[in-house]
Design a protein around this motif. Structure first.
Motif, PDB file in Angstrom:
ATOM      1  N   UNK A  88       0.826  -1.210   0.000  1.00 14.06           N
ATOM      2  CA  UNK A  88       0.000   0.000   0.000  1.00 14.06           C
ATOM      3  C   UNK A  88       0.861   1.261   0.000  1.00 14.06           C
ATOM      4  N   UNK A  89       1.924   1.269   0.817  1.00 12.50           N
ATOM      5  CA  UNK A  89       2.812   2.434   0.878  1.00 12.50           C
ATOM      6  C   UNK A  89       3.593   2.625  -0.415  1.00 12.50           C
ATOM      7  N   UNK A  90       3.888   1.545  -1.119  1.00 13.69           N
ATOM      8  CA  UNK A  90       4.561   1.660  -2.413  1.00 13.69           C
ATOM      9  C   UNK A  90       3.644   2.317  -3.448  1.00 13.69           C
ATOM     10  N   UNK A  91       2.346   2.043  -3.341  1.00 12.73           N
ATOM     11  CA  UNK A  91       1.373   2.652  -4.258  1.00 12.73           C
ATOM     12  C   UNK A  91       1.236   4.141  -3.961  1.00 12.73           C
ATOM     13  N   UNK A  92       1.116   4.469  -2.675  1.00  8.96           N
ATOM     14  CA  UNK A  92       1.025   5.868  -2.249  1.00  8.96           C
ATOM     15  C   UNK A  92       1.437   5.952  -0.782  1.00  8.96           C
ATOM     16  N   UNK A  93       2.356   6.862  -0.434  1.00 12.39           N
ATOM     17  CA  UNK A  93       2.764   7.013   0.973  1.00 12.39           C
ATOM     18  C   UNK A  93       1.554   7.194   1.881  1.00 12.39           C
ATOM     19  N   UNK A  94       1.584   6.547   3.036  1.00 11.29           N
ATOM     20  CA  UNK A  94       0.439   6.571   3.959  1.00 11.29           C
ATOM     21  C   UNK A  94       0.687   7.607   5.052  1.00 11.29           C
ATOM     22  N   UNK A  95      -0.122   8.643   5.072  1.00 16.28           N
ATOM     23  CA  UNK A  95      -0.036   9.662   6.116  1.00 16.28           C
ATOM     24  C   UNK A  95      -0.887   9.225   7.312  1.00 16.28           C
ATOM     25  N   UNK A  96      -0.355   9.402   8.513  1.00 18.34           N
ATOM     26  CA  UNK A  96      -1.075   9.014   9.732  1.00 18.34           C
ATOM     27  C   UNK A  96      -1.467  10.288  10.476  1.00 18.34           C
ATOM     28  N   UNK A  97      -2.739  10.635  10.399  1.00 15.88           N
ATOM     29  CA  UNK A  97      -3.225  11.870  11.023  1.00 15.88           C
ATOM     30  C   UNK A  97      -4.157  11.612  12.201  1.00 15.88           C
ATOM     31  N   UNK A 152     -14.469  14.697  15.386  1.00 19.54           N
ATOM     32  CA  UNK A 152     -13.543  15.544  14.655  1.00 19.54           C
ATOM     33  C   UNK A 152     -12.240  14.867  14.294  1.00 19.54           C
ATOM     34  N   UNK A 153     -12.069  13.605  14.683  1.00 23.53           N
ATOM     35  CA  UNK A 153     -10.848  12.877  14.340  1.00 23.53           C
ATOM     36  C   UNK A 153     -10.805  12.637  12.831  1.00 23.53           C
ATOM     37  N   UNK A 154      -9.577  12.593  12.280  1.00 27.53           N
ATOM     38  CA  UNK A 154      -9.414  12.395  10.831  1.00 27.53           C
ATOM     39  C   UNK A 154     -10.052  11.093  10.364  1.00 27.53           C
ATOM     40  N   UNK A 155     -10.015  10.069  11.215  1.00 24.78           N
ATOM     41  CA  UNK A 155     -10.594   8.775  10.858  1.00 24.78           C
ATOM     42  C   UNK A 155     -12.111   8.877  10.703  1.00 24.78           C
ATOM     43  N   UNK A 156     -12.744   9.741  11.509  1.00 22.46           N
ATOM     44  CA  UNK A 156     -14.190   9.912  11.424  1.00 22.46           C
ATOM     45  C   UNK A 156     -14.588  10.495  10.071  1.00 22.46           C
ATOM     46  N   UNK A 157     -13.851  11.504   9.624  1.00 20.57           N
ATOM     47  CA  UNK A 157     -14.163  12.132   8.334  1.00 20.57           C
ATOM     48  C   UNK A 157     -14.023  11.143   7.184  1.00 20.57           C
ATOM     49  N   UNK A 236      -5.908   7.043   6.904  1.00 20.08           N
ATOM     50  CA  UNK A 236      -6.118   6.545   8.275  1.00 20.08           C
ATOM     51  C   UNK A 236      -6.974   5.284   8.292  1.00 20.08           C
ATOM     52  N   UNK A 237      -7.886   5.136   7.319  1.00 17.98           N
ATOM     53  CA  UNK A 237      -8.651   3.891   7.211  1.00 17.98           C
ATOM     54  C   UNK A 237      -7.714   2.748   6.827  1.00 17.98           C
ATOM     55  N   UNK A 238      -6.777   3.027   5.904  1.00 18.36           N
ATOM     56  CA  UNK A 238      -5.840   2.000   5.437  1.00 18.36           C
ATOM     57  C   UNK A 238      -5.012   1.435   6.582  1.00 18.36           C
ATOM     58  N   UNK A 239      -4.419   2.304   7.386  1.00 15.54           N
ATOM     59  CA  UNK A 239      -3.587   1.821   8.488  1.00 15.54           C
ATOM     60  C   UNK A 239      -4.434   1.404   9.681  1.00 15.54           C
ATOM     61  N   UNK A 295       6.427  14.355  10.500  1.00 15.74           N
ATOM     62  CA  UNK A 295       5.029  13.934  10.455  1.00 15.74           C
ATOM     63  C   UNK A 295       4.941  12.416  10.337  1.00 15.74           C
ATOM     64  N   UNK A 296       3.971  11.821  11.041  1.00 15.70           N
ATOM     65  CA  UNK A 296       3.810  10.374  10.994  1.00 15.70           C
ATOM     66  C   UNK A 296       3.369   9.900   9.619  1.00 15.70           C
ATOM     67  N   UNK A 297       4.134   9.031   9.001  1.00 15.48           N
ATOM     68  CA  UNK A 297       3.774   8.507   7.689  1.00 15.48           C
ATOM     69  C   UNK A 297       4.631   7.288   7.379  1.00 15.48           C
ATOM     70  N   UNK A 298       4.148   6.490   6.422  1.00 14.73           N
ATOM     71  CA  UNK A 298       4.936   5.379   5.895  1.00 14.73           C
ATOM     72  C   UNK A 298       5.214   5.735   4.438  1.00 14.73           C
ATOM     73  N   UNK A 299       6.462   6.148   4.149  1.00 13.09           N
ATOM     74  CA  UNK A 299       6.791   6.526   2.778  1.00 13.09           C
ATOM     75  C   UNK A 299       7.129   5.292   1.942  1.00 13.09           C
ATOM     76  N   UNK A 300       7.422   5.492   0.671  1.00 16.22           N
ATOM     77  CA  UNK A 300       7.676   4.369  -0.225  1.00 16.22           C
ATOM     78  C   UNK A 300       8.914   3.580   0.192  1.00 16.22           C
ATOM     79  N   UNK A 301       9.942   4.276   0.661  1.00 16.77           N
ATOM     80  CA  UNK A 301      11.161   3.598   1.100  1.00 16.77           C
ATOM     81  C   UNK A 301      10.871   2.699   2.303  1.00 16.77           C
TER      82      UNK A 301
END
Length: 323
Positions: A88-97, A152-157, A236-239, A295-301
């Motif tokens: 999933x992170x190789x397809x698009x970096x995953x931002x954790x908000x 108001x959490x990012x996961x809720x939106x 946030x749904x992905x992770x 910032x919390x994220x899983x980049x492609x590397x």
């Protein structure tokens, strides 16, 4: 042998399809019942994506194959973290908000450590399995509390947007909820029968089959859900799906299987290899998701690192069988 392979393949296909129908039906039914979107995402969807592992492991334990059940749970966690988040992170970096997801990660690490302590003596009794189930219900209670307080959490939106795309009538949602669950149970029975017969034919242990083929098959719903979510920008749904599923796998999947059939004389490799790899990947995920100085994220590397760890682990498993 041919029949066993066919049963395995058909079981996988029906398992993935029925799990998707079951989760969608459950989520929409809960929405009609007035359940908040965040609560649906954390409890209903989280429970639903772990349903294949729960049913398969319960079936395996009832058939007297607790090692297959344990391998399925641990292997699924390794697949979730290494393969699913890696790809999933190789397809698009995953931002954790989401603050909720960031709170769940240390909890996942703690749950893994407690499980390691319970199997330190090479067994998992019914009482210890019951403790895991108590932990599972406590987790559900905490999830409900967090969902009610997490306005108001990012996961809720993200969950609110996701539910809007799944429009169906109440009767249709209930139909898919019930029918999906029935097919899920039947396909799990077929899959377990095929996996056990293949393991016996090749002289491979139930544990190895559970860690590899069965774990990959039961994790396919999470793979599909995470890839679709990140392509929609629902990071946030992905992770969150993976973290929630991993906690449910340890507490509910292993707890249910161990309560049905206690796990005695566990292989030493369960602790020194499988549990250790699972915990190592969990620590990697926690460091990436928190970011600390960034910032919390899983980049492609980092995604590539998780994927390579997963590949290395499976090479280790294959070499142990060959030797």
């Amino acid at each position: 042998m041919t029949l066993a392979i066919l049963a395995l393949l058909v079981g996988f296909v029906l398992l993935v399809w029925s799990a998707d129908r079951f989760v969608e039906g459950a989520a929409v039914t809960a929405k009609y019942a007035g359940m908040p979107s965040l609560l649906i995402g954390m409890v209903i969807v989280g429970f639903g994506t772990s349903a294949p592992e729960m049913v398969v492991s319960a079936m395996a334990a009832m058939d007297g194959n607790p090692d297959l059940a344990l391998g399925n749970a641990l292997g699924s966690n390794i697949v979730n973290t290494g393969l699913i988040l890696g790809v999933t992170a190789l397809i698009a970096p995953i931002m954790v908000q989401s603050n909720i997801v960031r709170k769940e990660l240390p909890l996942l690490l703690l749950i893994g450590l407690v499980f390691g302590y319970l199997i330190w003596n090479g067994s998992l009794t019914r009482f210890e399995s019951a403790l895991l189930l108590v932990g599972f219900f406590a987790l559900v209670g905490w999830s409900i509390y967090s969902a009610m307080k997490g306005k108001g959490d990012a996961l809720e939106d993200e969950m609110e947007q996701e539910l809007v795309t799944h429009t169906m009538s109440k009767s249709r949602a209930i139909f898919w909820l019930v029918f999906g669950l029935v097919v899920l149970i039947i396909s799990s029975r077929v899959l377990v029968w095929g996996a056990v017969n293949i393991a016996q034919a090749f002289g491979v242990s139930d544990l190895i089959i559970g860690l590899t083929i069965v774990a990959l098959g039961t994790s396919l719903p999470e793979l599909a859900a995470s890839i679709i979510a990140v392509r929609k920008g629902e990071h946030d749904i992905a992770i969150g799906n993976v973290v929630g599923s991993n906690m449910f796998n340890i507490l509910a999947v292993i707890g249910i299987a161990g309560s049905i059939s206690p796990m005695t004389n566990l292989s030493a490799e369960v602790l020194s290899r499988d549990w250790l790899v699972m915990m190592g990947m969990t620590v990697m995920l926690l460091v990436m998701a928190y970011g600390f100085r960034r910032a919390g994220r899983i980049n492609r590397f980092e995604g590539a690192g998780l994927l390579l760890a997963f590949v290395a682990y499976n090479i280790w498993l294959v070499s142990s069988v060959i030797v």
